[in-house]
Design a protein around this motif. Structure first.
Motif, PDB file in Angstrom:
ATOM      1  N   TYR A 191     -56.509  19.749  19.487  1.00  0.00           N
ATOM      2  CA  TYR A 191     -55.806  20.163  17.929  1.00  0.00           C
ATOM      3  C   TYR A 191     -54.422  20.184  18.099  1.00  0.00           C
ATOM      4  O   TYR A 191     -53.990  20.842  18.876  1.00  0.00           O
ATOM      5  CB  TYR A 191     -56.518  21.209  17.181  1.00  0.00           C
ATOM      6  CG  TYR A 191     -55.507  21.623  16.059  1.00  0.00           C
ATOM      7  CD1 TYR A 191     -56.191  21.255  14.570  1.00  0.00           C
ATOM      8  CD2 TYR A 191     -54.487  22.459  16.132  1.00  0.00           C
ATOM      9  CE1 TYR A 191     -55.438  21.691  13.467  1.00  0.00           C
ATOM     10  CE2 TYR A 191     -53.694  22.586  14.732  1.00  0.00           C
ATOM     11  CZ  TYR A 191     -54.353  22.541  13.326  1.00  0.00           C
ATOM     12  OH  TYR A 191     -53.804  22.644  12.417  1.00  0.00           O
ATOM     13  N   GLY A 192     -53.429  19.402  17.602  1.00  0.00           N
ATOM     14  CA  GLY A 192     -52.119  19.271  17.919  1.00  0.00           C
ATOM     15  C   GLY A 192     -51.644  18.579  19.176  1.00  0.00           C
ATOM     16  O   GLY A 192     -52.567  17.824  20.116  1.00  0.00           O
TER      17      GLY A 192
ATOM     18  N   LYS B  47     -52.366  23.741   9.434  1.00  0.00           N
ATOM     19  CA  LYS B  47     -52.395  22.171   9.502  1.00  0.00           C
ATOM     20  C   LYS B  47     -51.164  21.738  10.104  1.00  0.00           C
ATOM     21  O   LYS B  47     -50.815  20.362   9.937  1.00  0.00           O
ATOM     22  CB  LYS B  47     -52.938  21.781   8.337  1.00  0.00           C
ATOM     23  CG  LYS B  47     -54.510  21.944   8.102  1.00  0.00           C
ATOM     24  CD  LYS B  47     -55.492  21.441   9.075  1.00  0.00           C
ATOM     25  CE  LYS B  47     -56.864  21.667   8.613  1.00  0.00           C
ATOM     26  NZ  LYS B  47     -57.203  23.049   9.128  1.00  0.00           N
TER      27      LYS B  47
ATOM     28  N   ILE C  96     -50.976  19.257  12.845  1.00  0.00           N
ATOM     29  CA  ILE C  96     -51.735  17.687  12.782  1.00  0.00           C
ATOM     30  C   ILE C  96     -51.023  17.084  11.672  1.00  0.00           C
ATOM     31  O   ILE C  96     -51.796  16.146  11.104  1.00  0.00           O
ATOM     32  CB  ILE C  96     -53.260  18.006  12.858  1.00  0.00           C
ATOM     33  CG1 ILE C  96     -53.692  18.889  11.731  1.00  0.00           C
ATOM     34  CG2 ILE C  96     -53.669  18.487  14.082  1.00  0.00           C
ATOM     35  CD1 ILE C  96     -55.248  18.833  11.503  1.00  0.00           C
TER      36      ILE C  96
END
Ligand code: MN
Ligand code: MN
Length: 455
Positions: free
Chosen positions: A122-123, A283, A286
């Protein structure tokens, strides 16, 4: 270029003592709070301790409220005399790069005798940094019956941890050595080892069955329950002082929990007669998508709620007017010059560790693409405010013009008409499992946000 002032030379002994005390409080937070859910829980509790109440029912001038969205975003609101006047907003994000557990994560490898859990990063991470480290598992599992089971494994001294096994150098010549650095590690290979003893009485899937039996016994979780879970794999280590002078803090997740923390603390500690909102998103790493990211209408939702619940009539025009008049700090970390990689910076326009909060006129990449630029007038106003109140600050940009780039939530709030400026402490080793920050910059971020709220 004006003469450089080193932040540490601008403070006296009693300020230095305060900085180190504040750092200890911050270290407790950053060591304990590693996911956005944990951050919401932490800030909600802190808000309640400071007299904030959930926003339902009537709101009144001077009131303190919070609004939580899906346990992953939170807005802290302190109203002034007139909820229809303009607002000071500080926006930050609580999510950090990490490895999420896949919905169908379990894999038994009979040949190597391991049960592995698959992850999905993630990221923006450099994958090699996450191999061969002790990792913890944090999150929430919700059973079909709606039972919520909180998971936090790997943070106590006696807890087991997990690890992504890297390849020994003796055998990695072709597999990794002949590849480009960032291609030598694949996302699909980022699996953590979760168990290794088989169930003696089973012939089929003996390793996995033993693991599942332990999960059932300890947490009441079945294999299918991973479908309805938010589980994150994060570095298991806590924060540490870095350097013989203990002038820096090394910790996971400082981007951007350091701004979430300093902005919230500033709000709780500040004396203000105006309307203030600290809004903490999820978030960002992302792209700020989804209903808890900065591209959602969360800020609008919060403002409409305040106006509606204040008992006066409001129109959409009034809401727009408020947003166009109000000012926002996009509180996010920047890059401080890394002594080993100075070549990616234009040194005259770079942030330095220890020189205070880093004000970035714009972010973005290439020809300023994706940038929300603070206009000259707003920059000047902030300069004067910080000079008057003796905030230690510096100007800087992320890196050289064509070197790369990045963004913050600034542009999403700017699209509502807010005047937005980017600022935050500069980090070293950003997005790694061990990000570094100067304690002086941590303190100066807190001061800057407090001065903005009080001005
Ligand atoms: Mn950030
Ligand atoms: Mn980031």
């Amino acid at each position: 270029m004006t003469e450089e002032k080193i932040g540490w030379n601008l403070i006296n002994e009693s300020e230095k003592k305060k900085i180190f005390e504040f750092s200890e409080e911050y270290k407790k937070f950053i060591g304990e709070v590693k996911t956005e859910r944990e951050a919401v829980k932490f800030f909600r509790k802190m808000a309640e301790e400071n007299g904030f109440k959930e926003m339902n029912g009537k709101v009144v001038p001077g009131g303190k409220y919070y609004v939580v969205k899906n346990e992953k975003a939170i807005a802290l609101v302190h109203l002034g005399k007139d909820p229809f006047a303009d607002y000071k907003v500080i926006a930050a994000h609580m999510d950090s790069p990490r490895l999420d557990v896949k919905p169908h994560p379990l894999e038994e490898d009979k040949e190597s005798h391991f049960v592995l859990m698959k992850t999905h990063y993630y990221g923006g991470i450099k994958k090699y940094q996450w191999f061969s480290r002790p990792m913890a598992l944090h999150g929430l599992v919700v059973t079909k019956q709606g039972k919520k089971i909180e998971i936090k494994i790997g943070e106590n001294e006696n807890d087991p941890v997990f690890s992504i096994p890297d390849l020994l150098p003796h055998l990695s010549r072709k597999e990794q050595g002949e590849k480009k650095l960032l291609e030598g590690f694949e996302g699909e290979k980022m699996e953590i080892i979760v168990s290794h003893i088989p169930d003696k009485n089973e012939k089929e899937n003996a390793f996995k069955k033993h693991f599942l039996a332990l999960m059932k016994e300890r947490y009441g979780i079945d294999e299918d329950d991973f479908y309805s879970a938010d589980l994150e794999v994060v570095p298991a280590e806590g924060p540490r002082d870095v350097g013989i002078d203990a002038a820096m803090i090394g910790a996971y997740g400082q981007d951007d929990k350091i701004c979430s923390y300093t902005a919230s603390r500033a709000l709780f500690d500040a004396k203000s007669n105006g309307n203030v909102i600290v809004i903490l998103y999820d978030k960002e790493e992302i792209g700020s998508d989804g209903n808890v990211g900065a591209q959602s209408n969360f800020i609008e939702y919060v403002l409409v709620n305040i106006l509606e619940k204040s008992g006066k009539n409001y129109t959409y025009g009034k809401l727009l007017e408020i947003m166009h008049r109000s000012k926002v700090i996009s509180a996010d970390v920047g890059a401080a010059v890394n002594p080993l990689f100075k070549n990616v910076h234009d040194m005259g326009n770079a942030g330095k560790a220890g020189n205070g909060i880093l004000i970035m006129k714009y972010t973005g990449s290439g020809g300023k693409y994706g940038a929300s630029e603070a206009q000259a007038e707003f920059m000047a106003e902030i300069r004067k405010m910080f000079e008057d109140k003796k905030v230690i600050y510096q100007y800087g940009l992320l890196g050289k013009v064509d070197e790369g780039g990045g963004g913050t939530v600034a542009k999403y709030l700017a699209s509502y008409g807010f005047n937005v400026i980017d600022m935050g402490p500069g980090l070293i080793s950003m997005h790694s499992p061990f990000e570094l920050v100067s304690k002086l910059d941590l303190w100066s971020a807190y001061n800057a946000y407090k001065v903005f709220i009080e001005s």
